[in-house]
Structure formats: structure tokens, C-alpha cells
Design a protein around this motif. Structure first.
Motif, PDB file in Angstrom:
ATOM      1  N   UNK A 241       0.819  -1.215   0.000  1.00  0.00           N
ATOM      2  CA  UNK A 241       0.000   0.000   0.000  1.00  0.00           C
ATOM      3  C   UNK A 241       0.852   1.265   0.000  1.00  0.00           C
ATOM      4  N   UNK A 242       1.882   1.273   0.848  1.00  0.00           N
ATOM      5  CA  UNK A 242       2.509   2.559   1.135  1.00  0.00           C
ATOM      6  C   UNK A 242       3.976   2.687   0.720  1.00  0.00           C
ATOM      7  N   UNK A 279      -7.909  -5.750   0.513  1.00  0.00           N
ATOM      8  CA  UNK A 279      -6.670  -5.724   1.281  1.00  0.00           C
ATOM      9  C   UNK A 279      -5.862  -4.446   1.060  1.00  0.00           C
ATOM     10  N   UNK A 280      -6.147  -3.738  -0.019  1.00  0.00           N
ATOM     11  CA  UNK A 280      -5.385  -2.512  -0.289  1.00  0.00           C
ATOM     12  C   UNK A 280      -6.121  -1.271   0.220  1.00  0.00           C
ATOM     13  N   UNK A 281      -7.293  -1.451   0.795  1.00  0.00           N
ATOM     14  CA  UNK A 281      -8.054  -0.305   1.303  1.00  0.00           C
ATOM     15  C   UNK A 281      -8.543   0.613   0.201  1.00  0.00           C
ATOM     16  N   UNK A 282      -8.896   0.040  -0.954  1.00  0.00           N
ATOM     17  CA  UNK A 282      -9.373   0.867  -2.075  1.00  0.00           C
ATOM     18  C   UNK A 282     -10.809   1.325  -1.795  1.00  0.00           C
ATOM     19  N   UNK A 283     -11.091   2.623  -1.912  1.00  0.00           N
ATOM     20  CA  UNK A 283     -12.475   3.107  -1.694  1.00  0.00           C
ATOM     21  C   UNK A 283     -13.337   2.817  -2.915  1.00  0.00           C
ATOM     22  N   UNK A 284     -13.726   1.549  -3.065  1.00  0.00           N
ATOM     23  CA  UNK A 284     -14.394   1.078  -4.289  1.00  0.00           C
ATOM     24  C   UNK A 284     -15.629   1.903  -4.631  1.00  0.00           C
ATOM     25  N   UNK A 285     -16.434   2.225  -3.594  1.00  0.00           N
ATOM     26  CA  UNK A 285     -17.707   2.906  -3.857  1.00  0.00           C
ATOM     27  C   UNK A 285     -17.518   4.368  -4.283  1.00  0.00           C
ATOM     28  N   UNK A 286     -16.315   4.890  -4.092  1.00  0.00           N
ATOM     29  CA  UNK A 286     -16.070   6.265  -4.531  1.00  0.00           C
ATOM     30  C   UNK A 286     -15.881   6.349  -6.046  1.00  0.00           C
ATOM     31  N   UNK A 287     -15.677   5.183  -6.671  1.00  0.00           N
ATOM     32  CA  UNK A 287     -15.416   5.204  -8.110  1.00  0.00           C
ATOM     33  C   UNK A 287     -16.686   4.890  -8.884  1.00  0.00           C
ATOM     34  N   UNK A 292     -13.079   0.457 -11.227  1.00  0.00           N
ATOM     35  CA  UNK A 292     -12.357   1.004 -10.074  1.00  0.00           C
ATOM     36  C   UNK A 292     -11.006   1.511 -10.595  1.00  0.00           C
ATOM     37  N   UNK A 293     -10.919   2.811 -10.811  1.00  0.00           N
ATOM     38  CA  UNK A 293      -9.680   3.354 -11.390  1.00  0.00           C
ATOM     39  C   UNK A 293      -8.771   3.838 -10.273  1.00  0.00           C
ATOM     40  N   UNK A 294      -8.352   2.916  -9.447  1.00  0.00           N
ATOM     41  CA  UNK A 294      -7.472   3.311  -8.341  1.00  0.00           C
ATOM     42  C   UNK A 294      -6.091   2.722  -8.594  1.00  0.00           C
ATOM     43  N   UNK A 295      -5.075   3.548  -8.388  1.00  0.00           N
ATOM     44  CA  UNK A 295      -3.713   3.073  -8.663  1.00  0.00           C
ATOM     45  C   UNK A 295      -3.309   1.962  -7.704  1.00  0.00           C
ATOM     46  N   UNK A 296      -4.057   1.818  -6.600  1.00  0.00           N
ATOM     47  CA  UNK A 296      -3.694   0.787  -5.628  1.00  0.00           C
ATOM     48  C   UNK A 296      -4.340  -0.559  -5.920  1.00  0.00           C
TER      49      UNK A 296
END
Ligand code: SF4
Ligand code: SF4
Ligand code: SF4
Lengths: 318, 58
Positions: A241-242, A279-287, A292-296
Motif C-alpha cells: 500500500x505505502x 486488502x489494499x483499502x481501495x475506496x471502491x464505492x467512490x469510483x 475502479x480506477x485506483x492506482x492501488x
């Protein structure tokens, strides 16, 4: 009256909600997790096929597989980039591998292949009280990986420049490796346990037999490795993640990857189970539900297993 | 997936292909191959040393 009760039952939800419905349903809710575990273990064996006598290849993969691991048959992608840069060569090939794989399958290498990912998953399975990290904090801390990536690439470039201009001859070829917990776990621990502080061919023990530079570096690596292990015990995939520069580099190209995760807006009840399971803490519902266009996001599929309404799945986005 | 995303993916893929073409003419691949071979040789040497006990590696 009876008809009204029947219509209130919302049959679709009842049928699809398989929570606490026996062995097969529970297995169905773990199908991707189990598949992923078997792929991760098989990949680990294939990546270390040197143990069966397979020769090393020049192929760099966008995962945190240490090139120096005793049985490794591939290059860790980030190490390949560093190695080229410190040798005053532009790392076209390794970068190309990162870009192509990120666009095609996103960070699936992280979710399904990377041995360090498997290690973190195993440590994360230790039943501890997991830390609660807020979404903005998670995103902010994710920036550290990007910073480390830029820092070490710049350092590698500087070393390459020094070598090119005869300003000096720095012997370090992969500056991030001493900090890399993956290199410690899969490389250093093996070498140190087998050869102590005088490994044949390394020639770094110039301070003395008792406490050589090699020993110092080993202790330094073990401390970092220990801290990372502690972190991932409380924060699932905390290193990915970090901190991981390989993951950070992949993240730049993977946001709009062809393989991705999308939600069915009709079935989704916004319950948030998928976010909790990620497991990566992706805020799925925000997308957007389209992707899910999250780099994580590592395309791991844990969110798919967690959904009780079959509302989220892998998708191909052309 | 809107047109902007498709376009950015297309650009990344084209740049990556261009990079592969450029890599053909640099020493990067040779370097990666060389170290891969060296590592294999080193490992065989270590393995032999480990098996034969000379030079005493433990
Ligand atoms: S982010 Fe995690 S899974 Fe991905 S390369 Fe780094 S350590 Fe491996
Ligand atoms: S996709 Fe996520 S929020 Fe929507 S129903 Fe499934 S678990 Fe709940
Ligand atoms: S969003 Fe889903 S696929 Fe992506 S990392 Fe989270 S759980 Fe895995």
C-alpha cells in the motif's frame, strides 16, 4: 395480505445472499481467494525454478522478485531499471514491460504473482486486531511509495551519470535493494545463513571477521524486514500500500487498465462489504461503477468474493 | 471506458513498443543477460562450494 408479504420478500436478494448458507456457499465466497492462493504458490515455485536447474533469464517482471534470490530465474523489474540506470543505460526494455503489463492487466502481477505479496498475505493471516486506516490517510501514505520510487531512480540515474562522466565509480548497482524487505527475505537470509559474513565472491568483509560491513548490512536489512513484517501484521498488505516502489511505478500506468473491477449498479446495494474486504483499502464505492480506477487496486478479486449480491466482478474495458 | 482513457492506453502501449524497439539497439538487454548468466554461474559455484566443502563457506 398474503400477496403483499410475498412481494415484500425481495426474492432476488434472498436467493443471492449466500451468507451462512452452508459449506458450498461459503466455498463459493472464497473461490477467487483460493484460486489466487494457488496461483501465488505456483508462481513462487516457477519464479524460483533455479532450484530445479532452470537457468536464469534476462526477463524483468513488474513484481518485487529479488534478482539476487538464490534460485530466481527472472529479474525484479525495479531492480532491472536501477541496474540499467547505474550502468548509464536508459532502461527502455524494463520500462516497456511495466507499461504494457500495467495497461493490459493492471497490477495483477501484484495480486497474483509477486512473492512479497504472498508473504504479506501469509503474515496478514495471523489473527491480530487490524488497524483502522481512514481512506484519506491510506491515499496520502500511498504517496510514500511514489516518493521512494522517484528518489531511488534519481539516485540510480546519478550513479550512472557519475560513471559515465568519470566523476567517480560507485559500486552499488541497485540502490534500493538493501532496503527491500523482499531481497532480505528471499536473498540475504539464505546467503547469510549459508555463508555467514564471508560469502564467496562478494568481497565486502574488509572491516574484519568479527563485524564486517556485510554483517552490518545484514543487520540493517533484518531490522527493516522486521519492521515491515510488524506493519503487515496490523495493516494488510501495508508494504504494498505505502512503500513498494515497484507497485508505485505500476500504479502510474494501471489506472485505466483493460482488465479491471466493475460493479453492477442494479444489483449493488452500497453495503460496503467489498471495501471492507479489500486488502489494499481501495475506496471502491467512490469510483464509477464502470471501473475502479485506483492506482492501488491489484485486481486481486477479494472484493468479488466478499459481495453477497454478485454485484462486482472482473471486467474487460476496451 | 471513455475515449480519453482509450487514447491514453493507446499512447502508453505505443511508447512501450517504441521502448522495446529502442532496447534492441542498446546494451540494456546484454547487461540483463550478462548478469543473469553471471548469477547462474555464481550460484553453481556456490552450490559446488557448498557440496564439496571447499572453499569452506560455512
Ligand atoms: S506492491 Fe506488493 S505485490 Fe506489488 S510488487 Fe510491491 S511488494 Fe509485490
Ligand atoms: S459491490 Fe460492494 S457495495 Fe455493492 S453490494 Fe457488493 S459488496 Fe455491497
Ligand atoms: S478493489 Fe477489489 S480487486 Fe482491487 S485491490 Fe481491492 S479487493 Fe482487490
Amino acid at each position: 395480505m398474503a400477496t403483499k408479504t410475498q412481494t415484500q420478500k425481495e426474492p432476488e436478494k434472498k436467493i443471492l445472499s449466500v451468507k451462512d448458507q452452508g459449506f458450498w456457499s461459503r466455498l463459493a465466497h472464497r473461490r477467487i481467494r483460493l484460486l489466487r492462493l494457488s496461483v501465488q504458490i505456483s508462481s513462487f515455485i516457477i519464479l524460483n525454478a533455479g532450484i530445479f536447474g532452470v537457468a536464469r533469464t534476462f526477463i524483468p517482471l513488474p513484481i518485487s522478485q529479488p534478482t539476487g534470490a538464490p534460485f530466481s530465474i527472472v529479474w525484479g523489474g525495479f531492480e532491472a531499471i536501477e541496474y540499467a540506470l547505474t550502468n548509464s543505460i536508459l532502461p527502455f526494455f524494463a520500462l516497456g514491460v511495466f507499461m504494457i503489463s500495467a495497461v493490459l492487466v493492471g497490477r495483477a502481477g501484484c495480486g497474483w504473482v509477486c512473492p512479497m505479496g504472498l508473504y504479506q498475505r501469509s503474515v496478514g493471516a495471523i489473527p491480530t486486531k487490524k488497524a483502522k486506516i481512514s481512506k484519506p490517510d491510506n491515499k496520502d501514505l500511498n504517496g510514500i511509495g511514489g516518493f521512494l520510487m522517484a528518489l531511488f531512480l534519481l539516485l540510480a540515474f546519478g550513479i550512472g551519470f557519475m560513471n559515465l562522466t568519470n566523476l567517480g565509480n560507485a559500486f552499488i548497482r541497485m540502490p534500493y535493494t538493501p532496503f527491500d524487505p523482499s531481497a532480505t527475505l528471499f536473498g540475504s537470509i539464505f546467503y547469510y545463513s549459508k555463508f555467514g559474513n564471508s560469502p564467496p565472491g562478494v568481497g565486502m568483509d574488509f572491516i574484519g571477521d568479527v563485524f564486517s560491513l556485510y554483517t552490518f548490512m545484514f543487520i540493517f536489512r533484518i531490522v527493516i524486514f522486521f519492521l515491515v513484517t510488524l506493519l503487515v501484521m496490523y495493516v494488510p498488505q501495508g508494504y504494498c500500500r505505502w512503500f513498494c516502489p515497484t507497485g508505485a511505478l505500476m500504479g502510474y500506468f494501471s489506472k485505466n487498465s483493460i482488465l479491471g473491477i466493475s460493479r453492477d449498479p442494479v444489483r449493488c446495494t452500497n453495503c460496503g462489504d467489498c471495501e471492507t474486504a479489500c486488502p489494499m483499502g481501495v475506496p471502491i464505492l467512490d469510483y464509477s461503477h464502470k471501473k475502479v480506477t485506483d492506482s492501488m487496486c491489484t485486481n486481486c478479486g477479494d472484493c468479488i468474493d466478499a459481495c453477497n449480491y454478485n454485484a462486482i466482478n472482473f471486467s474487460l474495458n476496451f | 471506458m471513455n475515449i480519453r482513457h482509450r487514447f491514453s492506453n493507446l499512447i502508453i502501449i505505443s511508447i512501450a513498443l517504441l521502448f522495446f524497439a529502442l532496447a534492441w539497439n542498446t546494451e540494456e538487454l546484454d547487461g540483463l543477460k550478462e548478469i543473469a548468466d553471471l548469477n547462474t554461474e555464481n550460484f553453481i559455484r556456490w552450490l559446488e562450494a557448498y557440496i564439496s566443502g571447499f572453499p569452506k563457506p560455512w
